[in-house]
Scaffold this active site. Sequence first.
Site, PDB file in Angstrom:
ATOM      1  N   ASP A 164      41.345  49.104  77.903  1.00 35.95           N
ATOM      2  CA  ASP A 164      40.046  48.770  78.470  1.00 35.95           C
ATOM      3  C   ASP A 164      39.141  49.977  78.257  1.00 35.95           C
ATOM      4  OD1 ASP A 164      37.816  48.092  79.904  1.00 35.95           O
ATOM      5  OD2 ASP A 164      38.849  47.793  81.818  1.00 35.95           O
ATOM      6  N   ASN A 222      32.285  52.234  67.937  1.00 32.63           N
ATOM      7  CA  ASN A 222      31.685  50.922  67.676  1.00 32.63           C
ATOM      8  C   ASN A 222      31.588  50.037  68.913  1.00 32.63           C
ATOM      9  OD1 ASN A 222      31.096  48.339  66.031  1.00 32.63           O
ATOM     10  ND2 ASN A 222      33.037  47.876  67.058  1.00 32.63           N
ATOM     11  N   TYR A 259      20.478  46.980  77.028  1.00 28.59           N
ATOM     12  CA  TYR A 259      21.020  47.198  75.687  1.00 28.59           C
ATOM     13  C   TYR A 259      20.182  48.216  74.924  1.00 28.59           C
ATOM     14  CZ  TYR A 259      23.173  45.977  71.199  1.00 28.59           C
ATOM     15  OH  TYR A 259      23.848  46.018  70.002  1.00 28.59           O
ATOM     16  N   LYS A 298      21.603  51.844  73.682  1.00 30.18           N
ATOM     17  CA  LYS A 298      21.688  52.075  72.245  1.00 30.18           C
ATOM     18  C   LYS A 298      20.720  53.170  71.788  1.00 30.18           C
ATOM     19  CE  LYS A 298      25.029  49.391  71.025  1.00 30.18           C
ATOM     20  NZ  LYS A 298      26.294  49.992  70.505  1.00 30.18           N
TER      21      LYS A 298
END
Length: 240
Positions: free
Chosen positions: A52, A78, A142, A146
């Site tokens: 996890d 990734n 997000y 990012k």
Amino acid sequence: MGEQRKVLVTGASRGIGRAICNRLHADGYAVVGIARTRPADLPEGMDFHCADLSSAEDLRGLLKKLAAQGPYHGLVNNVGLVQSDPLADVLLEDLHRAVALNLEAAILCAQALIGGMREAGFGRIVNISSRAALGKQSRTIYSATKAGVIGMTRTWALEFAAQGVTVNAVAPGPIATEFFWDANPDRDATTAKLLAAIPVGRIGEPDDVANAVAYLLDRRTGFVTGQTHFVCGGMTVGAA
């Protein structure tokens, strides 16, 4: 030589991560994958560990074992979580969950492997960001995380350049993965408009991202560091 060519890839079970693993495996790297679930059709000879990645405790334990096996040629951070909500619906618990997966996991992996890279005088770190880092509607969490990946990339590049370690980011645009279609329903008018705006005239494939990662991991790509490489079919031209 085999030990020097080991590459750790997170989020390795499907989508972009799986394509990266397959490409690197084909290129002769000793790929070590980490994800929550193990693919049933894992290529023979590819090392894989279930974990996890959002659990710092679990991840630290696994990374300690992996780092003890010798220096790594590269690391591909990734793994990521796509959270789609307009600002009014953003929940802090969702932000914390995304930070754990999109940022903290990358930090822990880099911390675990950077010592071996510095000692060897060589290393390649590739962080997977997103075109959404430039801004996208309903992507507060997000986009923020990012964009954080890009900031970390630039900082790490400066910290480790003198030790022979390069750090770069790959920022995909629309890529045909399960995650993309979950966040962008294929019959939705907004999705159709998005896809129609791609200058090259097609949606990206996971292999397009894997190709960019392979370039940045190459031993010969030693004069490129701190960069963000957009794999977006031309969508970012002029957007930044």
